[in-house]
Design an enzyme around this catalytic site. Sequence first.
Site, mmCIF file in Angstrom:
data_model
loop_
_atom_site.group_PDB
_atom_site.id
_atom_site.type_symbol
_atom_site.label_atom_id
_atom_site.label_comp_id
_atom_site.label_asym_id
_atom_site.label_seq_id
_atom_site.Cartn_x
_atom_site.Cartn_y
_atom_site.Cartn_z
ATOM 1 N N ARG A 55 5.145 -9.218 0.102
ATOM 2 C CA ARG A 55 3.892 -9.192 -0.439
ATOM 3 C C ARG A 55 3.457 -9.658 -2.146
ATOM 4 O O ARG A 55 4.089 -9.476 -2.881
ATOM 5 C CB ARG A 55 3.020 -7.972 -0.165
ATOM 6 C CG ARG A 55 2.644 -6.977 0.768
ATOM 7 C CD ARG A 55 1.937 -5.838 0.747
ATOM 8 N NE ARG A 55 2.127 -4.785 -0.395
ATOM 9 C CZ ARG A 55 0.751 -4.894 -1.395
ATOM 10 N NH1 ARG A 55 -0.300 -5.572 -1.450
ATOM 11 N NH2 ARG A 55 1.329 -4.567 -3.120
ATOM 12 N N LYS A 209 -1.214 -6.153 6.271
ATOM 13 C CA LYS A 209 -1.337 -5.551 5.082
ATOM 14 C C LYS A 209 -2.941 -5.233 5.400
ATOM 15 O O LYS A 209 -4.176 -5.467 4.546
ATOM 16 C CB LYS A 209 -0.934 -5.576 3.815
ATOM 17 C CG LYS A 209 0.852 -4.579 4.251
ATOM 18 C CD LYS A 209 -0.116 -3.962 4.838
ATOM 19 C CE LYS A 209 1.657 -2.615 4.734
ATOM 20 N NZ LYS A 209 1.383 -0.764 4.837
ATOM 21 N N HIS A 228 -2.777 5.816 6.221
ATOM 22 C CA HIS A 228 -1.427 5.059 5.871
ATOM 23 C C HIS A 228 -0.581 6.544 6.242
ATOM 24 O O HIS A 228 -0.255 7.008 5.226
ATOM 25 C CB HIS A 228 -0.987 4.663 4.617
ATOM 26 C CG HIS A 228 0.333 3.442 4.871
ATOM 27 N ND1 HIS A 228 0.588 3.116 3.395
ATOM 28 C CD2 HIS A 228 0.957 2.629 5.886
ATOM 29 C CE1 HIS A 228 1.429 2.408 3.830
ATOM 30 N NE2 HIS A 228 1.651 2.643 5.315
ATOM 31 N N SER A 246 7.463 5.205 0.208
ATOM 32 C CA SER A 246 8.659 4.734 0.624
ATOM 33 C C SER A 246 10.132 6.086 0.281
ATOM 34 O O SER A 246 9.479 6.616 -1.364
ATOM 35 C CB SER A 246 8.969 3.897 -0.210
ATOM 36 O OG SER A 246 10.133 3.194 0.360
ATOM 37 N N LYS A 250 9.570 10.070 5.588
ATOM 38 C CA LYS A 250 7.759 9.665 6.399
ATOM 39 C C LYS A 250 8.618 9.141 7.876
ATOM 40 O O LYS A 250 8.697 10.098 8.515
ATOM 41 C CB LYS A 250 6.890 9.115 5.654
ATOM 42 C CG LYS A 250 6.113 9.101 6.935
ATOM 43 C CD LYS A 250 5.143 8.124 6.010
ATOM 44 C CE LYS A 250 4.882 6.249 6.029
ATOM 45 N NZ LYS A 250 4.613 5.461 7.402
ATOM 46 N N THR A 251 9.468 8.132 7.955
ATOM 47 C CA THR A 251 10.460 7.393 9.088
ATOM 48 C C THR A 251 10.846 8.658 9.791
ATOM 49 O O THR A 251 10.740 8.958 11.029
ATOM 50 C CB THR A 251 10.747 6.454 8.703
ATOM 51 O OG1 THR A 251 10.068 5.633 7.884
ATOM 52 C CG2 THR A 251 11.173 5.889 10.262
ATOM 53 N N ASP A 265 2.353 3.661 10.684
ATOM 54 C CA ASP A 265 1.859 3.473 9.870
ATOM 55 C C ASP A 265 0.639 3.559 9.828
ATOM 56 O O ASP A 265 0.536 3.708 8.486
ATOM 57 C CB ASP A 265 2.116 1.818 10.306
ATOM 58 C CG ASP A 265 2.701 1.458 8.204
ATOM 59 O OD1 ASP A 265 2.732 2.239 7.704
ATOM 60 O OD2 ASP A 265 2.138 0.093 7.789
ATOM 61 N N ARG A 336 12.857 -7.774 6.913
ATOM 62 C CA ARG A 336 11.733 -7.116 8.709
ATOM 63 C C ARG A 336 12.193 -7.552 9.623
ATOM 64 O O ARG A 336 12.605 -8.252 9.560
ATOM 65 C CB ARG A 336 10.454 -6.754 7.723
ATOM 66 C CG ARG A 336 9.688 -6.966 6.440
ATOM 67 C CD ARG A 336 9.138 -5.548 6.423
ATOM 68 N NE ARG A 336 9.018 -4.919 5.315
ATOM 69 C CZ ARG A 336 8.152 -3.402 5.303
ATOM 70 N NH1 ARG A 336 8.047 -2.945 6.309
ATOM 71 N NH2 ARG A 336 7.929 -2.863 3.535
#
Length: 547
Positions: A55, A209, A228, A246, A250-251, A265, A336
């Site tokens: 980003r 995003k 989110h 991060s 979470k994942t 997400d 990614r």
Amino acid sequence: MELKAALTDAIDSHGQIRKNLTREESIKDAVDRKEALVTANGALATWTPAPSTGRAPLDTLIVRRPESDSNIDWDSPNNLPVDAETFEMLWADALSVLAAKETVYVTDRVVGADPAYALPVQTITDRALTSLFTLNMFRDVPEGIEESIFAKRGFTLLVLPYDKIDTSRYEGRLRELPDGRTSDMAIVMDFAKGLGLVYGSAYGGSVKKLIFTVMNYYLPLENILPIHCSANENSNGELSLFLGLSGTGKTTLSADANRALLGDDEHGWSGNGVANFENGCYAKLIDLNPEKEPEIFNAVFHEDDYLNHGAIVENAMMYPSGKFDLSDDRMTPNSRASYPLTFLSNIKPSSTGNNPKTVVFLTADANGVLPPISRLNPAQAMLWFLLGYTSKLAGTETGIVDPVSTFSRFFGQPFMPCLPHIYSDMLGHKMKEHDTVVYLINTGWSGGPYGVGQRMDITLTRAMVDAALDGKLENVKYQRDKLFHLDVPVFCPGVPSKILMPENTWPDKNAYKERAIKLSLEFSDYFDKAYGNKNIDDDVRKQCPGK
């Protein structure tokens, strides 16, 4: 001429428009035009210029207009304004560039699995791969779209990923680089006009995003809470949400063979329940382990004919054989992959569910002073939602290195443009309305800070998550952590009771108190700077550690 009308005229007058191609046609065009290479397993690989490997927050801008200005928190460091005149110049320049393109791709998709508030998104671009990205990430237009609250106010996104801005026209208007030059990249959102522009960024996340931020602006104004988070549900239809930055797990923790995934997400929580925004996933690939993350690995690297596959692998190291080295980060640690949700094995196809029974906030406290699990009442939950806390390691050089506290409001600060109380108040209201229980789970250190204590065992963390989701902590006794204003269970199935209060795990009690007080003051300082002049309820302010 109105900005959207000017774009429509540009498209209508163009000689080669490829509109709403099938996924197979988009894949074929991307390969034929050499925008991507076919990998050994049939996925597509692409590599972007160095400035487009992530980003560009300093070049991500919001147009200031009277219609939207008062809803936006301009004190937030990620809400960077640009004046309407500059945006209109950029838009006109982009249309001139688009007119010279040999081929233009147009896709009509929606964002939001609930037709009641699905946002129509039309994407115009000169790249087949960008068009395919929108097919992976955005959803088919559903039946009944005319009933959506956004049916007549859809969003239009113009994407020119490999063209650069003529900086001579924008000195003093766009960002000045450290060397004095003007930035040649802009990612711009005009909420009032329903327009977005990605000019000069080939990073897929710029498209994803931008639209996420747009939804996070529009939805709260319709009494829908954007979150989110990942979302899954059990066989009884009981829904759970997982929020975390991060490194918090979470994942890993939301991936459960016994629970169907709605999405990983971005979700909205309306009166109808929870709905995923997206049609796909945009997963990090660096060091992806097929044993630890088999679902993601299989989604990206299963074998299929390339015309059926269409997972986009972005900026990962690929050998001439077409195989990958996912540990090689020489180009970027932010490699990614974009792929449809249908590539995962245990999903809920509708991507919608009931109002959540349980919400889990995840943090990884490297100070070792937060309890491994706490139950939050609405005021506490609103406070920790505002904080969005975790900690990162400053380094691993000799000796003990103090962790660095990280705060990201609502666990997604760069993408939450509205005034903060709009989001936090809505969470508290929905918790009360639907009897939703929120737990704070610390996946970080126990028995001391990083370098002294140990990372919380994942099997114990899973036991705590399971107990929370299964309702096994609803009727146990709780004790108050007075410094952090948290309610901590005295018993949790499958977890030694000693570790539930962190002070019990530290051999040096004085060291614990010093470290805990230091962290609580960091919380207080951050809260005062971020929200001191914001419209935050007094009951929420009182829950802040250090207060």
